[in-house]
Motif scaffolding. Structure first.
Motif, PDB file in Angstrom:
ATOM      1  N   PRO A 250      -7.543 -25.395 -26.478  1.00 23.82           N
ATOM      2  CA  PRO A 250      -8.439 -24.534 -27.582  1.00 23.82           C
ATOM      3  C   PRO A 250      -7.846 -24.043 -28.123  1.00 23.82           C
ATOM      4  CG  PRO A 250      -9.759 -24.933 -24.927  1.00 23.82           C
ATOM      5  CD  PRO A 250      -8.285 -24.329 -25.132  1.00 23.82           C
ATOM      6  N   PHE A 251      -8.406 -24.423 -29.339  1.00 23.92           N
ATOM      7  CA  PHE A 251      -8.073 -23.865 -30.653  1.00 23.92           C
ATOM      8  C   PHE A 251      -9.161 -22.872 -30.723  1.00 23.92           C
ATOM      9  CE2 PHE A 251      -6.580 -24.831 -35.265  1.00 23.92           C
ATOM     10  CZ  PHE A 251      -5.356 -23.864 -35.385  1.00 23.92           C
TER      11      PHE A 251
ATOM     12  N   GLY B 114      -5.302 -32.030 -26.991  1.00 27.63           N
ATOM     13  CA  GLY B 114      -6.062 -32.146 -26.951  1.00 27.63           C
ATOM     14  C   GLY B 114      -6.359 -30.410 -27.350  1.00 27.63           C
ATOM     15  N   ALA B 115      -7.780 -31.015 -28.928  1.00 27.28           N
ATOM     16  CA  ALA B 115      -8.129 -29.454 -28.706  1.00 27.28           C
ATOM     17  C   ALA B 115      -9.308 -29.470 -30.057  1.00 27.28           C
ATOM     18  CB  ALA B 115      -6.991 -28.590 -30.508  1.00 27.28           C
ATOM     19  N   ASP B 116      -9.829 -28.050 -29.514  1.00 29.26           N
ATOM     20  CA  ASP B 116     -11.732 -27.844 -29.508  1.00 29.26           C
ATOM     21  C   ASP B 116     -11.580 -27.254 -30.439  1.00 29.26           C
ATOM     22  OD1 ASP B 116     -12.300 -28.746 -26.672  1.00 29.26           O
ATOM     23  OD2 ASP B 116     -12.484 -26.992 -25.953  1.00 29.26           O
ATOM     24  N   VAL B 117     -12.471 -27.513 -31.250  1.00 29.51           N
ATOM     25  CA  VAL B 117     -12.831 -26.408 -32.248  1.00 29.51           C
ATOM     26  C   VAL B 117     -14.010 -26.085 -33.084  1.00 29.51           C
ATOM     27  CG1 VAL B 117     -12.077 -25.868 -34.760  1.00 29.51           C
ATOM     28  CG2 VAL B 117     -10.354 -27.610 -34.052  1.00 29.51           C
ATOM     29  N   ILE B 118     -14.776 -24.901 -32.897  1.00 32.03           N
ATOM     30  CA  ILE B 118     -15.854 -24.185 -33.719  1.00 32.03           C
ATOM     31  C   ILE B 118     -16.050 -24.651 -34.960  1.00 32.03           C
ATOM     32  CG2 ILE B 118     -17.637 -22.429 -33.509  1.00 32.03           C
ATOM     33  CD1 ILE B 118     -16.847 -21.975 -31.104  1.00 32.03           C
ATOM     34  N   CYS B 119     -17.166 -25.933 -35.502  1.00 25.76           N
ATOM     35  CA  CYS B 119     -17.138 -25.680 -37.110  1.00 25.76           C
ATOM     36  C   CYS B 119     -18.262 -24.319 -37.681  1.00 25.76           C
ATOM     37  CB  CYS B 119     -17.264 -26.628 -37.553  1.00 25.76           C
ATOM     38  SG  CYS B 119     -15.498 -28.743 -37.290  1.00 25.76           S
TER      39      CYS B 119
END
Length: 219
Positions: free
Chosen positions: A38-39, A76-81
């Motif tokens: 996660p990023f 892979g990376a998770d990003v919250i917008c």
């Protein structure tokens, strides 16, 4: 590890990815070349508001270290917008980091309020249309980066963990490479097993390959 064809890490926080884990992945053939880390944001201001225990620079250095030690690693990376307080410049920092890092896919999520969370009390929530626009931008970036990654794999010989699928009533073989890309191997049947393959092209969101042998890869 007799009897074990492949093992893969699940999602892992940046602070827990040690050099020992990276070196083990680099040196152990059965350790799938795949990290999902996660990023959340490339803005240190937003990471601080999220109460994350790392800075964007720490994350970037980690990803480069993995890519250097584990060639063609799927990352892979998770990003919250649209986290509360995310201005255009904060989102641009996130986009710029993801664009330059050797990440192979992005899971972009549109922020939604969690009742009872600290962020619920923040007064600077991002408008819904802005959040959706930013999410679309990152998903497009993910598509472009993943295609570039898959193109580099064409022509390579890779072991694939094969499972039988049904497509329009037809039995077909498909499975995942160790660096987390799905491969279509055409018509056929097989038990869950590992087969040597050659990657011959791209599908819409994966790869197309051919079997080099009908015998399973020895464990």
């Amino acid at each position: 590890m007799p009897g074990l064809d492949r093992f893969r890490l699940s999602s892992i926080e940046p602070s827990t990815v040690t050099d020992d884990i990276i070196d083990l992945m680099a040196g152990e053939e059965k350790f799938a070349r795949h990290f999902h880390i996660p990023f959340q944001s490339g803005s240190d201001r937003i990471l601080e508001r999220m109460q994350r225990r790392y800075a964007s620079g720490d994350y970037g250095e980690l990803i480069h270290r993995i890519a250097e030690r584990v060639p063609e690693c799927g990352i892979g990376a998770d990003v919250i917008c649209g986290f509360p307080g995310e201005e255009d410049e904060h989102f641009q920092e996130t986009f710029d980091w993801l664009e330059k890092l050797p990440i192979t896919y992005i899971h972009a999520f549109t922020y939604s309020v969690r009742p009872g969370s600290t962020a619920e009390s923040f007064g600077d929530h991002v408008p819904g249309d802005v959040k959706k626009r930013r999410t679309r931008a990152l998903r497009k970036l993910s598509t472009d980066k993943n295609r570039a990654f898959r193109e580099r794999l064409v022509g390579q010989e890779l072991p694939v963990f094969v499972e039988e699928m049904r497509v329009a009533g037809e039995a077909r073989l498909g499975g995942l490479t160790d660096n987390y890309v799905r491969v279509d191997l055409g018509p056929g049947t097989a038990d869950r097993t590992m087969l040597d393959t050659r990657i011959t092209g791209l599908s819409e969101d994966g790869l197309v390959g051919e079997r080099l042998t009908t015998e399973p890869v020895s464990a």
